[in-house]
Design a protein around this motif. Structure first.
Motif, PDB file in Angstrom:
ATOM      1  N   VAL A 101       0.876  -1.171   0.000  1.00  0.00           N
ATOM      2  CA  VAL A 101       0.000   0.000   0.000  1.00  0.00           C
ATOM      3  C   VAL A 101       0.911   1.216   0.000  1.00  0.00           C
ATOM      4  N   SER A 102       0.793   2.037  -1.034  1.00  0.00           N
ATOM      5  CA  SER A 102       1.649   3.210  -1.205  1.00  0.00           C
ATOM      6  C   SER A 102       0.845   4.466  -0.881  1.00  0.00           C
ATOM      7  N   LEU A 103       1.261   5.178   0.161  1.00  0.00           N
ATOM      8  CA  LEU A 103       0.560   6.368   0.633  1.00  0.00           C
ATOM      9  C   LEU A 103       1.409   7.606   0.391  1.00  0.00           C
ATOM     10  N   LEU A 104       0.777   8.682  -0.068  1.00  0.00           N
ATOM     11  CA  LEU A 104       1.430   9.983  -0.199  1.00  0.00           C
ATOM     12  C   LEU A 104       0.852  10.936   0.840  1.00  0.00           C
ATOM     13  N   ASP A 294       7.819 -10.492  15.262  1.00  0.00           N
ATOM     14  CA  ASP A 294       6.574 -11.255  15.225  1.00  0.00           C
ATOM     15  C   ASP A 294       5.662 -10.833  14.077  1.00  0.00           C
ATOM     16  N   PHE A 295       6.266 -10.489  12.930  1.00  0.00           N
ATOM     17  CA  PHE A 295       5.466 -10.168  11.759  1.00  0.00           C
ATOM     18  C   PHE A 295       5.021 -11.456  11.081  1.00  0.00           C
ATOM     19  N   SER A 296       3.824 -11.425  10.480  1.00  0.00           N
ATOM     20  CA  SER A 296       3.262 -12.623   9.855  1.00  0.00           C
ATOM     21  C   SER A 296       2.278 -12.217   8.762  1.00  0.00           C
ATOM     22  N   SER A 297       1.680 -13.207   8.133  1.00  0.00           N
ATOM     23  CA  SER A 297       0.814 -12.968   6.970  1.00  0.00           C
ATOM     24  C   SER A 297      -0.449 -12.192   7.326  1.00  0.00           C
ATOM     25  N   GLU A 298      -0.844 -12.198   8.606  1.00  0.00           N
ATOM     26  CA  GLU A 298      -2.082 -11.502   8.993  1.00  0.00           C
ATOM     27  C   GLU A 298      -1.837 -10.045   9.373  1.00  0.00           C
ATOM     28  N   LYS A 299      -0.592  -9.589   9.334  1.00  0.00           N
ATOM     29  CA  LYS A 299      -0.284  -8.286   9.919  1.00  0.00           C
ATOM     30  C   LYS A 299       0.104  -7.241   8.881  1.00  0.00           C
ATOM     31  N   ARG A 300       0.107  -5.997   9.349  1.00  0.00           N
ATOM     32  CA  ARG A 300       0.430  -4.853   8.500  1.00  0.00           C
ATOM     33  C   ARG A 300       1.535  -4.040   9.165  1.00  0.00           C
ATOM     34  N   ILE A 301       2.505  -3.616   8.356  1.00  0.00           N
ATOM     35  CA  ILE A 301       3.657  -2.901   8.891  1.00  0.00           C
ATOM     36  C   ILE A 301       3.869  -1.589   8.148  1.00  0.00           C
ATOM     37  N   LEU A 302       4.139  -0.533   8.894  1.00  0.00           N
ATOM     38  CA  LEU A 302       4.472   0.783   8.340  1.00  0.00           C
ATOM     39  C   LEU A 302       5.690   1.295   9.084  1.00  0.00           C
ATOM     40  N   PHE A 303       6.788   1.514   8.348  1.00  0.00           N
ATOM     41  CA  PHE A 303       7.976   2.106   8.949  1.00  0.00           C
ATOM     42  C   PHE A 303       8.279   3.382   8.179  1.00  0.00           C
ATOM     43  N   PHE A 304       8.330   4.508   8.890  1.00  0.00           N
ATOM     44  CA  PHE A 304       8.598   5.778   8.218  1.00  0.00           C
ATOM     45  C   PHE A 304      10.080   5.847   7.858  1.00  0.00           C
ATOM     46  N   THR A 324       1.049  -7.337   4.724  1.00  0.00           N
ATOM     47  CA  THR A 324       0.889  -6.112   3.948  1.00  0.00           C
ATOM     48  C   THR A 324       1.922  -5.086   4.392  1.00  0.00           C
ATOM     49  N   THR A 325       2.669  -4.566   3.425  1.00  0.00           N
ATOM     50  CA  THR A 325       3.732  -3.597   3.671  1.00  0.00           C
ATOM     51  C   THR A 325       3.262  -2.216   3.233  1.00  0.00           C
ATOM     52  N   TYR A 326       3.341  -1.254   4.150  1.00  0.00           N
ATOM     53  CA  TYR A 326       2.910   0.113   3.863  1.00  0.00           C
ATOM     54  C   TYR A 326       4.128   0.999   3.592  1.00  0.00           C
TER      55      TYR A 326
END
Length: 638
Positions: A101-104, A294-304, A324-326
């Motif tokens: 997911v690409s956010l501006l 503890d990242f897995s297929s059900e999770k979402r990650i956002l690192f600025f 999902t990678t943000y």
């Protein structure tokens, strides 16, 4: 102790499941993290093989020997294995599950399922087939958007080598980096937006390409729909959204084949070009994201992050797990801090990554974080500089009580961490939870003696898969030796001043090349910053040593908050505060007000540059500095 995981959270974690699964094989009579870590450093081959099995890393060939050299003379990991990095990152995602997911900052949002991402990668790979072969370099001069990830995956799928820097670098900074790595293909943006303003960089790109004779093809991404004029850019064409129904052609690569070229951010000359290997990067990131975070297929990650910081590479490896990678591009203050932090709730983010500098800005600005929804947030990752004890308090008081605060520390040099978080351990104020599995770290004095509960130098005794393969333009490995092995021969000296606690955690006191040494006693700068944080009128500070008559005088430069002034009374209060809470040796000889504090583009305070200037030495590689204009003030104080 500020937080302790519940029994349910511990038992759900991948770390717990991994430990239970291999308890018998590893002879862990009483399973604990300390026992697991001890085994992982005593039997590293068996540990890394178990990690590959646990996460079903796709590789071909003979798995034994796992390692042929635990020293640092040669790279000795999995000499008979082949694998493809991109194939592993795209292996576990379901076709219709969101991958990227690409956010501006403008609010623009684009999503790619794993099927769409694979199609885009296959399409770009086909487009570049005539100019990107095995071992060729593709460089990205890009914002943190989906096209950058697509370019990386297409490159590594084809057996190429990927390198990147962020779009806010100037011409000299980009040429200093890419001029050494010699890319055949350059992927760039036409411009980027920051804090509500659009920056056209086509003129910069034209100037860069003119100085990079290795470049044969330039793809220009117009994400902001500005219809740019690219006629002055040699070999340029506009990026067309690639897609293909054909499968991606994954080229098998040796475990130690080059994958990434990373750049040091120092201020002592042209950046060093650090070459990292395919298998080592993958295993280190799988371990750190999977077991420690503890990242897995059900999770979402956002690192600025930006594409010029290794945390971008680390973040993108999260695709391996099928979650999902943000990606976020823009200012975290636009249109407001509250709006940016609100993304955690809006997107139901489970892992959020930031820096101590950003947390301090949130705290100083008194952002109404109580208005944000943090119910989904499980882990807050923080790196870039030591996370001060008071900042732990801020997180737990203002963000969330039930939260794993994972302060992590490593660097570009290892494209990973030496100390980091752990979902089965408590969080203690001011302390990184544990050493990473497979990392034989220690804290030693100047004579190399191991110490617990005393400040010293961070070293690593044995090799690990994500150690650099080599530096570019370093045929005899002399630069590599000087960077990591000159301090303690035969072991990795990382350049951090730390203390390992009885619990096995660590307290970081700053870079050891910036530690102060008045009267022969070493002092970590983080101890002084912890005290300046207490004073409401100080916005920021940098502390360095000035060489005077064979000794070191401690000098503290402070940036005051708006409408605040450094008076004699406040100087006295600063000195008293530091003396009361540390020692008389920590007290600065001089306290000086300055307009700004220098930082790298990845948010690290640059003490070494200030120390050089006040001691009459030159600072090079200004492109590594986000605000180089502020250095003139320090130079004038020399």
């Amino acid at each position: 102790m500020l937080w302790q995981p519940s029994p349910e959270r511990i038992q759900r974690s991948a770390m717990w499941r991994f430990m239970k699964r291999y308890a018998s094989e590893f002879s862990l009579t009483s399973p604990s993290y300390r026992a697991l870590h001890n085994y992982s450093v005593a039997h590293p081959g068996e540990f890394w093989l178990a990690l590959m099995d646990f996460y079903q890393v796709k590789a071909e060939g003979e798995r034994e020997p796992a390692v042929t050299d635990l020293g640092f003379e040669h790279y000795g990991w999995f000499p008979n294995l082949t694998l493809n990095f991109a194939e592993n990152l795209l292996l576990h995602g379901e076709a219709d599950h969101p991958a990227l997911v690409s956010l501006l900052e403008s609010g623009d949002k684009r999503s790619y399922t794993y099927a769409q991402l694979k199609s885009a990668v296959a399409g770009l790979q086909a487009q570049l087939a005539d100019c990107l072969q095995e071992n060729d370099v593709l460089a990205c001069y890009m914002p943190n958007i989906a096209e950058t990830v697509i370019a990386m995956l297409a490159t590594t799928a084809s057996g190429g080598v990927f390198t990147s820097t962020s779009a806010d670098f100037g011409v000299d900074g980009v040429v200093d980096r890419f001029g050494q790595s010699r890319p055949r293909v350059l992927v760039t943006c036409a411009g980027y937006q920051y804090n509500g303003k659009y920056y056209d960089i086509c003129d910069k790109v034209a100037a860069i390409v003119a100085q990079l004779p290795s470049v044969e093809k330039v793809l220009v991404v117009d994400r902001y729909q500005q219809s740019p004029d690219i006629s002055a850019i040699a070999h340029a064409e506009l990026w067309q959204e690639p897609e293909s129904d054909n499968p991606i052609a994954f080229v098998p690569r040796a475990f130690a084949a080059p994958l990434y070229i990373m750049y040091s951010s120092g201020t002592t000359g042209k950046p060093k070009c650090i070459v990292h290997g395919t298998g080592g990067v993958l295993l280190q990131h799988v371990k750190e994201l999977g077991l420690h975070s503890d990242f897995s297929s059900e999770k979402r990650i956002l690192f600025f992050t930006t594409c010029g910081w290794m945390m971008w590479n680390w973040l993108v490896s999260s695709l391996f797990f099928g979650g999902t990678t943000y990606l976020y591009e823009g200012s975290p203050a636009y249109p407001s801090f509250e709006k940016f932090m609100g993304l955690i709730g809006e997107e139901q983010i489970h892992l959020f990554g930031t820096s101590p500098k950003y947390l301090k800005v949130l705290q100083d600005a008194k952002v109404p974080l109580y208005k944000c929804d943090f119910s989904s947030l499980e882990t807050l990752l923080c790196t870039g500089s030591p996370l001060l004890p008071e900042q732990y308090d801020f997180i737990y008081h203002e963000i969330k009580h039930d939260l794993l605060v994972a302060s992590i520390s490593g660097g570009t040099d290892i494209i990973g961490c030496f100390f980091l978080g752990n979902p089965i351990l408590p969080v203690y104020r001011g302390e990184l939870q544990c050493a990473g599995l497979g990392m034989a770290v220690d804290c030693v004095d100047d004579d190399g003696r191991s110490m617990v509960g005393t400040q010293g130098e961070l070293i690593c005794l044995n090799s690990f898969p994500s150690r650099p393969l080599y530096f570019l333009n370093d045929p005899d490995n002399s630069k590599l030796h000087d960077a990591y092995f000159a301090g303690h021969e035969g072991v990795w000296t990382h350049g951090d001043f730390i203390e390992i606690t009885e619990r096995g955690g660590a307290i970081f006191y700053g870079r050891s090349d910036a530690t102060l040494n008045p009267g022969g006693v070493r002092i970590g700068t983080a101890e002084i910053y912890q005290q300046t944080e207490r004073l409401s009128y100080i916005e920021d500070a940098v502390c360095v040593g000035k060489q005077v008559a064979g000794d070191v005088e401690v000098m503290l430069f402070v940036k005051m908050k708006t409408d605040e002034t450094l008076t004699e009374a406040r100087m006295a209060e600063i000195r008293t505060t530091i003396k009361t809470h540390t020692t008389p040796r920590h007290v600065p000889k001089r306290v000086i007000q300055v307009a700004d504090i220098p930082y790298t583009r990845s948010g690290k305070k640059i003490e070494l540059a200030v120390a050089k200037l006040i001691n009459g030495k030159a600072v090079n590689n200004l492109e590594a500095i986000a605000n180089p204009e502020c250095l003139a003030e320090y130079e004038g104080l020399a």
